[in-house]
Design an enzyme around this catalytic site. Structure first.
Site, short mmCIF file in Angstrom:
data_model
loop_
_atom_site.label_atom_id
_atom_site.label_comp_id
_atom_site.label_asym_id
_atom_site.label_seq_id
_atom_site.Cartn_x
_atom_site.Cartn_y
_atom_site.Cartn_z
N ARG A 77 0.86 -1.19 0.00
CA ARG A 77 0.00 0.00 0.00
C ARG A 77 0.90 1.24 0.00
NH1 ARG A 77 -2.52 3.07 4.83
NH2 ARG A 77 -3.76 4.57 3.67
N HIS A 121 -2.75 10.97 0.74
CA HIS A 121 -2.18 10.78 2.08
C HIS A 121 -1.55 12.12 2.48
CE1 HIS A 121 -0.82 7.36 4.91
NE2 HIS A 121 -0.48 8.48 5.51
N GLU A 166 -7.32 8.54 6.28
CA GLU A 166 -7.64 9.23 7.52
C GLU A 166 -8.10 10.68 7.34
OE1 GLU A 166 -4.41 8.87 10.28
OE2 GLU A 166 -4.57 6.70 10.37
N ASN A 299 -7.25 1.98 10.10
CA ASN A 299 -5.94 2.20 10.70
C ASN A 299 -6.11 2.20 12.20
OD1 ASN A 299 -4.99 2.52 8.12
ND2 ASN A 299 -4.48 4.69 8.33
N TYR A 301 -4.01 2.12 16.00
CA TYR A 301 -2.75 2.18 16.75
C TYR A 301 -2.93 2.02 18.25
CZ TYR A 301 -0.40 3.52 12.50
OH TYR A 301 0.12 3.50 11.23
N GLU A 361 -3.33 0.00 8.24
CA GLU A 361 -2.14 0.42 9.00
C GLU A 361 -2.25 -0.09 10.42
OE1 GLU A 361 -1.19 4.61 9.20
OE2 GLU A 361 -1.60 4.82 7.06
C1 FCB Z 1 -1.17 7.41 10.73
C2 FCB Z 1 -0.74 7.91 9.36
C3 FCB Z 1 0.60 7.38 8.92
C4 FCB Z 1 1.59 7.34 10.06
C5 FCB Z 1 1.00 6.63 11.24
C6 FCB Z 1 1.94 6.48 12.41
O1 FCB Z 1 -2.09 8.29 11.27
O2 FCB Z 1 -1.69 7.55 8.40
O3 FCB Z 1 1.06 8.18 7.86
O4 FCB Z 1 2.00 8.60 10.38
O5 FCB Z 1 -0.15 7.31 11.67
#
Ligand code: FCB
Length: 466
Positions: A77, A121, A166, A299, A301, A361
């Site tokens: 990607r 992006h 995002e 995405n 985290y 992500e």
């Molecule tokens: C996300 C972004 C990516 C990267 C990660 C850590 O929000 O899409 O580009 O910065 O965080």
């Protein structure tokens, strides 16, 4: 050794984005982007870093594609730089910009790596920002022109398209908190920007369908697992508002043709929108935005705790996570909370029912360096990835149509306002020499791909966990 097996068709990949890795800032007619301008202004990016060279991927893409092959990647990607294709934001197409991606796509296909293209992006052509940027409705139509140019050229070979990455970050961090380019702090502008991003997504879907038949089209949202800090009314209200602005504001338009009424009411009360409501929404917009898509990119985290006292709207604000011990945070200060991924996936499936879901992500910033033996012993990243893959697997067991996973990121790269100070790569990049060194996590991930399974134990050498 016990392991969790994934579906035979499961797609394993890695992700990057143009501005974060390409460099080649003025190569072959590329125009200026908002991140070029923003990063040159002192104080915006850690240590004054910029994207002029980054990982020099623009010149080294062949080597990077070979590296992916060596690591067994099935899919890659990446994003396309709008100012490379349309240096003036719209109008004349820069042939050299297009041929870069043309060659990249061919290099991937030759190695049997499926290209997944993200159109946006965050690197808006600066010239469009000068005309008002995303708060200006015309930007959505410029995006449609850009989609047209890219998909006409690549649509025969690229069969996986992500319109936006995002939109929450692009609108709220760009126009409300100002911590991302273009660095504006204005709620009404941020809300208009969010709508025009979504509108441009809708416009783009129709164009992609026409120019790239038989392709899968989707959008990627940043979804957070939000929880109230306590059961108090105030904390639950903070939770409702945070979840609504980060998650529902970008999901409801796609799957329910509307913005969440409670958040519209919140913004009206704060005076961010007029009494009459969302003046930037024109008749027909919501139908366009809700055009059927094939998949949702997620995405994920970390989780975020909502408290009445401070509503953290910021990516870079410390997550309020009950004084966690440092080994449960990444270098971003983000809590390691794999269970949140299961919950996010299950919730999206339950409430919005996308036909297919991909984790586009997921990854962690940890700074382990190459040792004297040349190895990069990033066992904390192995643990992070393993636990999140197990969390993803658990969602598939409860019926979530999760069909693939992309680790963020292939390479250490330009981490936006943090510059090169945070390393998310499974491959180390020495930014002086541009040398790449495969980290332990990349070898570990290669095994996962090879076995199509994640084993519950692992030789990560982490005394805290094993
Ligand atoms: C996300 C972004 C990516 C990267 C990660 C850590 O929000 O899409 O580009 O910065 O965080």
């Amino acid at each position: 050794m016990e392991s969790k097996q994934f579906d035979r068709q499961f797609i394993w990949g890695c992700a990057t984005s143009a501005f974060q890795i390409e460099g080649g800032a003025s190569a072959d007619g590329r125009g200026e982007s908002i991140w070029d301008r923003f990063s040159k202004k002192p104080g915006n990016v850690a240590e004054g870093h910029d994207g002029d060279v980054a990982c020099d991927h623009y010149n080294r893409y062949r080597g990077d594609v070979d590296l992916m092959k060596e690591l067994g990647m099935k899919a890659y990607r990446f994003s396309i730089s709008w100012p490379r294709i349309l240096p003036d934001g719209r109008g004349a197409v820069n042939e050299k910009g297009l041929s870069f991606y043309d060659e990249l796509v061919d290099a991937l296909l030759e190695r049997e790596i499926t290209p997944w293209v993200t159109l946006y992006h965050w690197d808006l052509p600066q010239i469009l920002e000068d005309e008002g940027g995303w708060p200006n409705r015309k930007t959505a139509y410029a995006f449609a022109e850009y989609t047209e140019a890219v998909s006409r050229r690549l649509g025969d070979r690229v069969k996986h398209w992500i319109t936006h990455n995002e939109p929450w970050c692009a609108s709220i961090l760009g126009y409300q908190t100002g911590e991302h380019a273009p660095g504006i702090k204005d709620w009404p502008k941020a809300l208009a920007a969010s709508h025009h991003l979504m509108l441009s997504h809708g416009l783009s879907v129709g164009i992609l369908r026409r120019n790239s038949p038989d392709s899968l089209i989707g959008i990627t949202n940043a979804l957070m697992h939000v929880q109230p800090a306590s059961g108090s009314y105030e904390d639950r209200e903070a939770y409702r508002h945070l979840d609504g602005t980060v998650n529902r504001w970008f999901m409801d338009p796609l799957y329910r043709r509307c913005y969440p009424a409670d958040i519209v009411a919140d913004h009206r009360e704060s005076g961010y929108i007029s009494r009459e409501g969302l003046s930037f929404v024109y008749p027909g917009d919501m139908d366009l935005i809700a055009a059927p898509i094939d998949f949702l990119g997620v995405n994920y985290y970390s989780r975020q705790i909502a408290r009445s006292t401070a509503i953290p709207e910021s990516k870079n604000a410390p997550r309020d996570i009950f004084a966690l011990p440092p080994d449960q945070r990444t270098d971003m200060g983000w809590e390691v909370y794999p269970d949140g991924l299961t919950r996010v996936l299950e919730r999206v499936h339950r409430e919005y029912r996308p036909g297919q879901i991909y984790v586009t992500e997921n990854g962690a910033a940890y700074g382990e360096k190459p040792g004297a033996d040349g190895r990069v012993p990033d066992s904390r990243r192995c643990v992070y990835l393993r636990d999140h893959l197990l969390a993803a697997h658990s969602a598939t067991e409860s019926g979530v149509p999760l069909l693939g996973y992309f680790v963020w990121s292939l390479l250490d790269n330009f981490e936006w306002a943090f510059g090169y100070t945070k390393r998310f790569g499974i491959v180390w990049v020495d930014f002086e020499t541009q040398q790449r060194t495969i980290k332990d996590s990349a070898y570990w991930y290669r095994e996962v791909i090879r076995n199509n399974a994640v084993s519950l134990n692992g030789a990560f050498n982490n005394p805290n966990r094993y």
